[in-house]
Design a protein around this motif. Structure first.
Motif, PDB file in Angstrom:
ATOM      1  N   LEU A  88       1.106  -1.770  -0.147  1.00  0.00           N
ATOM      2  CA  LEU A  88       0.237  -0.049   0.413  1.00  0.00           C
ATOM      3  C   LEU A  88       0.826   1.545   0.093  1.00  0.00           C
ATOM      4  O   LEU A  88       0.211   2.401  -0.905  1.00  0.00           O
ATOM      5  CB  LEU A  88      -1.024  -0.452   1.539  1.00  0.00           C
ATOM      6  CG  LEU A  88      -2.122   1.377   1.833  1.00  0.00           C
ATOM      7  CD1 LEU A  88      -2.779   1.012  -0.064  1.00  0.00           C
ATOM      8  CD2 LEU A  88      -2.869   0.570   2.435  1.00  0.00           C
ATOM      9  N   CYS A  89       1.951   1.566   1.071  1.00  0.00           N
ATOM     10  CA  CYS A  89       2.593   2.714   0.770  1.00  0.00           C
ATOM     11  C   CYS A  89       3.904   2.579  -0.393  1.00  0.00           C
ATOM     12  O   CYS A  89       3.241   4.193  -1.026  1.00  0.00           O
ATOM     13  CB  CYS A  89       3.795   2.309   2.031  1.00  0.00           C
ATOM     14  SG  CYS A  89       3.224   2.616   3.628  1.00  0.00           S
ATOM     15  N   ALA A 108       4.530   9.522   7.678  1.00  0.00           N
ATOM     16  CA  ALA A 108       4.824   8.227   8.513  1.00  0.00           C
ATOM     17  C   ALA A 108       3.443   7.929  10.039  1.00  0.00           C
ATOM     18  O   ALA A 108       3.349   6.322   9.631  1.00  0.00           O
ATOM     19  CB  ALA A 108       5.813   9.299   9.855  1.00  0.00           C
ATOM     20  N   TYR A 109       2.816   8.742   9.844  1.00  0.00           N
ATOM     21  CA  TYR A 109       1.213   8.196  10.786  1.00  0.00           C
ATOM     22  C   TYR A 109       0.664   7.357   9.547  1.00  0.00           C
ATOM     23  O   TYR A 109       0.112   6.296  10.377  1.00  0.00           O
ATOM     24  CB  TYR A 109       0.168   9.587  11.111  1.00  0.00           C
ATOM     25  CG  TYR A 109      -0.740   9.014  10.755  1.00  0.00           C
ATOM     26  CD1 TYR A 109      -1.417   8.949  11.550  1.00  0.00           C
ATOM     27  CD2 TYR A 109      -1.680   9.197   9.929  1.00  0.00           C
ATOM     28  CE1 TYR A 109      -2.383   8.726  11.804  1.00  0.00           C
ATOM     29  CE2 TYR A 109      -3.091   8.691  10.112  1.00  0.00           C
ATOM     30  CZ  TYR A 109      -3.816   8.625  10.898  1.00  0.00           C
ATOM     31  OH  TYR A 109      -4.800   7.538  10.975  1.00  0.00           O
ATOM     32  N   LEU A 110       0.655   7.318   8.266  1.00  0.00           N
ATOM     33  CA  LEU A 110       0.355   6.237   7.419  1.00  0.00           C
ATOM     34  C   LEU A 110       0.446   5.349   7.578  1.00  0.00           C
ATOM     35  O   LEU A 110       0.276   3.789   7.563  1.00  0.00           O
ATOM     36  CB  LEU A 110       0.195   6.692   5.926  1.00  0.00           C
ATOM     37  CG  LEU A 110      -1.107   8.378   6.209  1.00  0.00           C
ATOM     38  CD1 LEU A 110      -1.195   8.499   4.688  1.00  0.00           C
ATOM     39  CD2 LEU A 110      -2.503   7.364   6.317  1.00  0.00           C
ATOM     40  N   GLY A 111       1.781   4.966   7.063  1.00  0.00           N
ATOM     41  CA  GLY A 111       3.457   4.418   7.074  1.00  0.00           C
ATOM     42  C   GLY A 111       2.863   3.661   8.953  1.00  0.00           C
ATOM     43  O   GLY A 111       2.557   2.071   8.570  1.00  0.00           O
ATOM     44  N   ARG A 112       2.018   3.229   9.166  1.00  0.00           N
ATOM     45  CA  ARG A 112       2.143   3.225  11.337  1.00  0.00           C
ATOM     46  C   ARG A 112       1.135   3.145  11.079  1.00  0.00           C
ATOM     47  O   ARG A 112       0.365   0.895  11.758  1.00  0.00           O
ATOM     48  CB  ARG A 112       2.591   4.396  12.196  1.00  0.00           C
ATOM     49  CG  ARG A 112       3.949   5.111  12.599  1.00  0.00           C
ATOM     50  CD  ARG A 112       4.226   4.925  14.090  1.00  0.00           C
ATOM     51  NE  ARG A 112       2.820   6.515  13.733  1.00  0.00           N
ATOM     52  CZ  ARG A 112       2.817   7.943  13.405  1.00  0.00           C
ATOM     53  NH1 ARG A 112       4.352   7.830  12.474  1.00  0.00           N
ATOM     54  NH2 ARG A 112       1.917   8.977  13.557  1.00  0.00           N
ATOM     55  N   GLU A 113       0.110   3.362  10.717  1.00  0.00           N
ATOM     56  CA  GLU A 113      -1.574   3.290  10.639  1.00  0.00           C
ATOM     57  C   GLU A 113      -1.662   1.685   9.840  1.00  0.00           C
ATOM     58  O   GLU A 113      -2.537   0.695  10.340  1.00  0.00           O
ATOM     59  CB  GLU A 113      -2.731   4.404  10.488  1.00  0.00           C
ATOM     60  CG  GLU A 113      -3.103   4.939  11.294  1.00  0.00           C
ATOM     61  CD  GLU A 113      -3.085   4.130  12.683  1.00  0.00           C
ATOM     62  OE1 GLU A 113      -4.147   3.673  12.428  1.00  0.00           O
ATOM     63  OE2 GLU A 113      -2.439   4.237  13.765  1.00  0.00           O
ATOM     64  N   PHE A 114      -1.230   1.081   9.206  1.00  0.00           N
ATOM     65  CA  PHE A 114      -1.483   0.611   7.102  1.00  0.00           C
ATOM     66  C   PHE A 114      -0.608  -0.628   8.027  1.00  0.00           C
ATOM     67  O   PHE A 114      -0.853  -1.135   8.161  1.00  0.00           O
ATOM     68  CB  PHE A 114      -0.556   1.112   5.934  1.00  0.00           C
ATOM     69  CG  PHE A 114      -0.904   2.248   5.267  1.00  0.00           C
ATOM     70  CD1 PHE A 114      -2.283   2.340   5.963  1.00  0.00           C
ATOM     71  CD2 PHE A 114      -0.698   2.463   4.227  1.00  0.00           C
ATOM     72  CE1 PHE A 114      -3.093   2.901   4.918  1.00  0.00           C
ATOM     73  CE2 PHE A 114      -0.743   3.932   3.667  1.00  0.00           C
ATOM     74  CZ  PHE A 114      -1.757   3.690   3.775  1.00  0.00           C
ATOM     75  N   LEU A 115      -0.133  -0.478   8.979  1.00  0.00           N
ATOM     76  CA  LEU A 115       1.320  -1.362   9.994  1.00  0.00           C
ATOM     77  C   LEU A 115       0.236  -2.743  10.672  1.00  0.00           C
ATOM     78  O   LEU A 115      -0.471  -3.528  11.047  1.00  0.00           O
ATOM     79  CB  LEU A 115       2.043  -1.170   9.976  1.00  0.00           C
ATOM     80  CG  LEU A 115       3.570  -2.656  10.589  1.00  0.00           C
ATOM     81  CD1 LEU A 115       3.544  -3.516   9.976  1.00  0.00           C
ATOM     82  CD2 LEU A 115       4.747  -1.879  11.481  1.00  0.00           C
ATOM     83  N   ARG A 116      -0.474  -1.850  11.112  1.00  0.00           N
ATOM     84  CA  ARG A 116      -1.725  -1.803  12.084  1.00  0.00           C
ATOM     85  C   ARG A 116      -2.803  -2.223  11.770  1.00  0.00           C
ATOM     86  O   ARG A 116      -2.297  -3.455  12.426  1.00  0.00           O
ATOM     87  CB  ARG A 116      -1.939  -0.296  13.325  1.00  0.00           C
ATOM     88  CG  ARG A 116      -0.606   0.342  14.190  1.00  0.00           C
ATOM     89  CD  ARG A 116      -2.120   1.252  15.425  1.00  0.00           C
ATOM     90  NE  ARG A 116      -2.522   0.866  15.473  1.00  0.00           N
ATOM     91  CZ  ARG A 116      -3.694   1.370  15.165  1.00  0.00           C
ATOM     92  NH1 ARG A 116      -4.218   2.122  14.520  1.00  0.00           N
ATOM     93  NH2 ARG A 116      -4.807   1.094  16.259  1.00  0.00           N
ATOM     94  N   ALA A 117      -2.980  -1.832  10.451  1.00  0.00           N
ATOM     95  CA  ALA A 117      -4.305  -2.445  10.305  1.00  0.00           C
ATOM     96  C   ALA A 117      -3.702  -4.112   9.369  1.00  0.00           C
ATOM     97  O   ALA A 117      -4.453  -4.616   9.696  1.00  0.00           O
ATOM     98  CB  ALA A 117      -4.019  -2.245   8.760  1.00  0.00           C
TER      99      ALA A 117
END
Length: 130
Positions: A88-89, A108-117
């Motif tokens: 996705l990134c 950076a926020y999106l990367g963290r959230e995509f990983l959490r998802a």
């Protein structure tokens, strides 16, 4: 330090950091969700107007949008999806031109959230966007 205490400290740190104000990215914002049936992490991108204080405004009324409001009658400009956070990134940050993300802190926020998802998708647990 025990593993449980370390996990609690990490959670407390993250919870505290989630309370800080961050100016919104003028490139837009994303609503992230899981499509479990297809095994995908999805991110709906929305354009937005941002006021001088960094808050999103409704494009027609000019009123501030609430992060908790899911029914703001906005239409997503694009829906991105991937099987992993990395996929996705790559799609979002490397393949989409121009990139809809214009602030590093947003990336950076999106990367963290995509990983959490991705973790929630793998584990079958609930995912709630921070």
């Amino acid at each position: 330090m025990s593993e449980m205490k370390t996990a609690i400290n990490r959670t407390a740190i993250d919870n505290e950091l989630s309370k800080r104000h961050i100016n919104l990215d003028p490139g837009g914002y994303f609503i992230i969700y899981l499509d479990r049936e297809e095994g995908l992490i999805c991110a709906k991108h929305y354009n937005n107007l941002v006021d001088d204080e960094g808050f999103a405004l409704h494009p027609e009324t000019g009123e501030r949008l609430s992060a908790k409001c899911q029914d703001n009658d906005q239409v997503a400009t694009t829906i991105y999806s991937g099987r992993t956070a990395k996929e996705l990134c790559v799609q979002l940050f490397e393949e989409t031109q121009p990139c809809p993300v214009t602030h590093f802190n947003h990336a950076a926020y999106l990367g963290r959230e995509f990983l959490r998802a991705e973790i929630a998708l793998e584990q079958g647990s609930e995912y709630i966007q921070d």
